[in-house]
Design a protein around this motif. Structure first.
Motif, PDB file in Angstrom:
ATOM      1  N   LYS A 182      -9.234   2.379   5.074  1.00  0.00           N
ATOM      2  CA  LYS A 182     -10.136   2.754   4.165  1.00  0.00           C
ATOM      3  C   LYS A 182      -9.880   2.099   2.901  1.00  0.00           C
ATOM      4  O   LYS A 182     -10.947   1.736   2.092  1.00  0.00           O
ATOM      5  CB  LYS A 182     -10.263   4.112   4.084  1.00  0.00           C
ATOM      6  CG  LYS A 182     -10.806   5.096   5.056  1.00  0.00           C
ATOM      7  CD  LYS A 182     -10.659   6.391   4.673  1.00  0.00           C
ATOM      8  CE  LYS A 182     -11.121   7.102   6.217  1.00  0.00           C
ATOM      9  NZ  LYS A 182     -11.302   8.833   5.827  1.00  0.00           N
ATOM     10  N   GLU A 183      -8.447   1.881   2.502  1.00  0.00           N
ATOM     11  CA  GLU A 183      -8.191   1.016   1.354  1.00  0.00           C
ATOM     12  C   GLU A 183      -8.547  -0.315   1.214  1.00  0.00           C
ATOM     13  O   GLU A 183      -9.404  -0.897   0.272  1.00  0.00           O
ATOM     14  CB  GLU A 183      -6.564   1.442   1.046  1.00  0.00           C
ATOM     15  CG  GLU A 183      -6.320   0.525  -0.153  1.00  0.00           C
ATOM     16  CD  GLU A 183      -4.537   0.727  -0.189  1.00  0.00           C
ATOM     17  OE1 GLU A 183      -4.043   1.610  -0.938  1.00  0.00           O
ATOM     18  OE2 GLU A 183      -3.856   0.035   0.511  1.00  0.00           O
TER      19      GLU A 183
ATOM     20  N   THR B  19       0.801  -1.186  -0.064  1.00  0.00           N
ATOM     21  CA  THR B  19       0.154  -0.004  -0.012  1.00  0.00           C
ATOM     22  C   THR B  19       0.762   1.239  -0.212  1.00  0.00           C
ATOM     23  O   THR B  19       2.203   1.389   0.529  1.00  0.00           O
ATOM     24  CB  THR B  19      -0.910   0.016   1.312  1.00  0.00           C
ATOM     25  OG1 THR B  19      -1.567   1.080   1.181  1.00  0.00           O
ATOM     26  CG2 THR B  19      -0.028  -0.103   2.537  1.00  0.00           C
TER      27      THR B  19
ATOM     28  N   ASP C  12      -5.546   5.176   9.150  1.00  0.00           N
ATOM     29  CA  ASP C  12      -7.002   5.200   8.772  1.00  0.00           C
ATOM     30  C   ASP C  12      -7.243   5.126   7.231  1.00  0.00           C
ATOM     31  O   ASP C  12      -7.887   4.420   6.617  1.00  0.00           O
ATOM     32  CB  ASP C  12      -7.616   6.527   9.223  1.00  0.00           C
ATOM     33  CG  ASP C  12      -7.721   6.851  10.581  1.00  0.00           C
ATOM     34  OD1 ASP C  12      -8.076   5.715  11.081  1.00  0.00           O
ATOM     35  OD2 ASP C  12      -7.924   7.867  11.053  1.00  0.00           O
ATOM     36  N   SER C  13      -6.072   5.681   6.381  1.00  0.00           N
ATOM     37  CA  SER C  13      -5.980   5.401   5.056  1.00  0.00           C
ATOM     38  C   SER C  13      -6.012   4.100   4.626  1.00  0.00           C
ATOM     39  O   SER C  13      -6.490   3.540   3.670  1.00  0.00           O
ATOM     40  CB  SER C  13      -4.701   6.307   4.591  1.00  0.00           C
ATOM     41  OG  SER C  13      -4.818   7.564   4.746  1.00  0.00           O
TER      42      SER C  13
ATOM     43  N   ALA D  65      -0.543   3.780   1.305  1.00  0.00           N
ATOM     44  CA  ALA D  65      -1.154   4.533   2.443  1.00  0.00           C
ATOM     45  C   ALA D  65      -0.085   5.067   3.537  1.00  0.00           C
ATOM     46  O   ALA D  65       0.789   4.450   3.703  1.00  0.00           O
ATOM     47  CB  ALA D  65      -2.168   3.782   3.131  1.00  0.00           C
ATOM     48  N   THR D  66      -0.066   6.043   3.971  1.00  0.00           N
ATOM     49  CA  THR D  66       0.803   6.892   5.036  1.00  0.00           C
ATOM     50  C   THR D  66       0.580   6.870   6.596  1.00  0.00           C
ATOM     51  O   THR D  66       1.166   6.980   7.310  1.00  0.00           O
ATOM     52  CB  THR D  66       1.222   8.027   4.726  1.00  0.00           C
ATOM     53  OG1 THR D  66       0.122   8.968   4.659  1.00  0.00           O
ATOM     54  CG2 THR D  66       2.130   8.140   3.340  1.00  0.00           C
ATOM     55  N   ASP D  67      -0.964   6.334   6.993  1.00  0.00           N
ATOM     56  CA  ASP D  67      -1.304   6.317   8.033  1.00  0.00           C
ATOM     57  C   ASP D  67      -2.362   5.234   8.109  1.00  0.00           C
ATOM     58  O   ASP D  67      -2.742   4.484   7.191  1.00  0.00           O
ATOM     59  CB  ASP D  67      -1.805   7.694   8.580  1.00  0.00           C
ATOM     60  CG  ASP D  67      -3.082   7.994   7.589  1.00  0.00           C
ATOM     61  OD1 ASP D  67      -4.074   7.307   7.608  1.00  0.00           O
ATOM     62  OD2 ASP D  67      -2.979   8.992   6.686  1.00  0.00           O
TER      63      ASP D  67
END
Length: 395
Positions: free
Chosen positions: A275-276, A265, A271-272, A267-269
């Motif tokens: 969600k992904e 991924t 939550d992201s 994503a950097t956090d």
């Protein structure tokens, strides 16, 4: 049978770079006593910390557990100098010396949950004795904390020989993590890439150039059919476009074991990443969305394969604890011929060709794990568990 989706529960696994508790030291006669009485001592794990080297003994009865900490050489005047704070998944022990508190032991990742209100402690000569009650009396605790060693030892009672299939975007990541899991569990390591290349007498890349991705996926599907009856195996599958697991219609035999999706991924956090993962699952276009466990990996370093394996094994433990019958259901699914009717297994004689729409992604409890590699090459894994009633965080 579909179940309602309660509020999700999240916990954070420990980083491998946290200070480790030094190895416990026992006299030889004490070590012998530990073996004969079924007690264990645990080497330093990333989820324990203390201000100074300590020794402890841990024993697990049916519903009660006992933790004994050696206090030799510790200057305390009495019970008032000892502070024990027990919660469902954490334990902190501090001593009051010279007017200040010193941490003797601290962990926020107990192997499982305890009944914190029923925790009692007392002094026995030069030992601090803590008695705890398990919330799940059927689960045998190999050690007080969740670590790679306790997970690999304790998972045997939960998996009960059910194989594990590693699927995902990268063949290399699948291979590395599968190998760690196989070694830790004492399972047979199997690699579809190696098996296919041995059979075809050519590399996967040359095979793709000659016949295309679909031919590779078909060949791996046939191989997975032959492997579906195997037990106590960890199977690393092909990643990306090459693999059968990316195709939703190729999961008939993957359902024979517990599946772990290692998903890269950007994503950097947390939550992201969540969600992904949810978006991919709801979309359903990727076959990977059928997996029991999803591990989100940002970046990759082979040196941290065991960390990803530990996160995966921890999530699998939670999965099976949510439904102890899952290994039996997997076994039944295999005995009925891996017909694609997972998780709603149909009676004997059911014809898959008459109900194609029943082959759907599992509606059993699913776990979503994010394992994140930051610039300092430290891991911060998160696990999202759908099917838990409350929230807690382990670090």
């Amino acid at each position: 049978m579909a179940t309602a989706a309660p509020a999700p529960c999240f916990f954070k696994l420990s980083s491998p770079h946290r200070s480790a508790l030094p190895a416990r030291r026992f006299a030889s006669r004490d070590a012998a006593a530990l073996r004969t009485r079924g007690r264990v001592s645990c080497g330093g794990g990333g989820s324990l910390s203390s201000a100074a080297p300590i020794s402890y003994e841990f024993s697990d009865g049916s519903s009660d557990m006992e933790l004994r900490l050696q206090l030799c050489g510790v200057d305390i005047s009495g019970p008032r100098d000892i502070h024990v704070d027990a919660n469902d998944t954490s334990l902190t022990i501090k001593l009051k010396r010279s007017g200040s508190l010193t941490t003797l032991m601290e962990t926020d990742s107990l192997f499982d949950r305890i009944k914190s209100a029923e925790t009692i402690w007392y002094l026995d000569d030069d030992q601090l004795v803590i008695n705890m009650k398990k919330q799940d009396p059927e689960l045998k605790w190999p050690d007080i904390v969740e670590s790679w060693e306790s997970l690999t030892a304790g998972s045997m009672q939960l998996l009960r020989g059910t194989s594990i299939y590693i699927v995902g975007d990268s063949t290399e990541i699948n291979q590395k993590v599968a190998k760690e899991l196989a070694v830790g569990l004492g399972y047979t390591p199997l690699d579809t890439k190696e098996l296919l290349e041995t059979f075809a007498k050519q590399t996967i890349d040359s095979w793709v150039l000659a016949e295309g991705y679909d031919a590779i996926a078909e060949a791996e599907g046939v191989l997975l059919e032959s492997l579906s009856s195997h037990v106590r195996a960890v199977v690393a599958t092909l990643g990306g476009q090459q693999g059968a697991a990316q195709r939703a219609d190729k999961w008939q035999h993957l359902y024979a074991g517990f599946t772990v999706w290692l998903s890269t991924t950007e994503a950097t956090d947390e939550d992201s990443a969540k969600k992904e993962a949810r978006r991919h699952i709801e979309d359903g276009n990727l076959g990977y969305a059928n997996a029991d466990v999803v591990v989100k990996v940002q970046g990759w370093d082979a040196d941290y394969s065991k960390t990803v394996a530990q996160a995966s094994l921890s999530a699998l433990k939670r999965l099976v604890l949510s439904d102890r019958k899952l290994p039996d259901k997997k076994s039944l699914y295999i005995r009925l011929g891996c017909r694609g009717d997972w998780p709603n297994i149909k009676p004997p004689g059911w014809d898959p060709s008459t109900a194609y729409d029943s082959i759907t992604s599992p509606d059993t409890m699913s776990l979503r794990v994010m394992v994140n590699v930051v610039e300092e090459k430290r891991y911060s894994p998160w696990v999202e568990i759908h099917g838990a009633a409350d929230d807690y965080c382990l670090q």
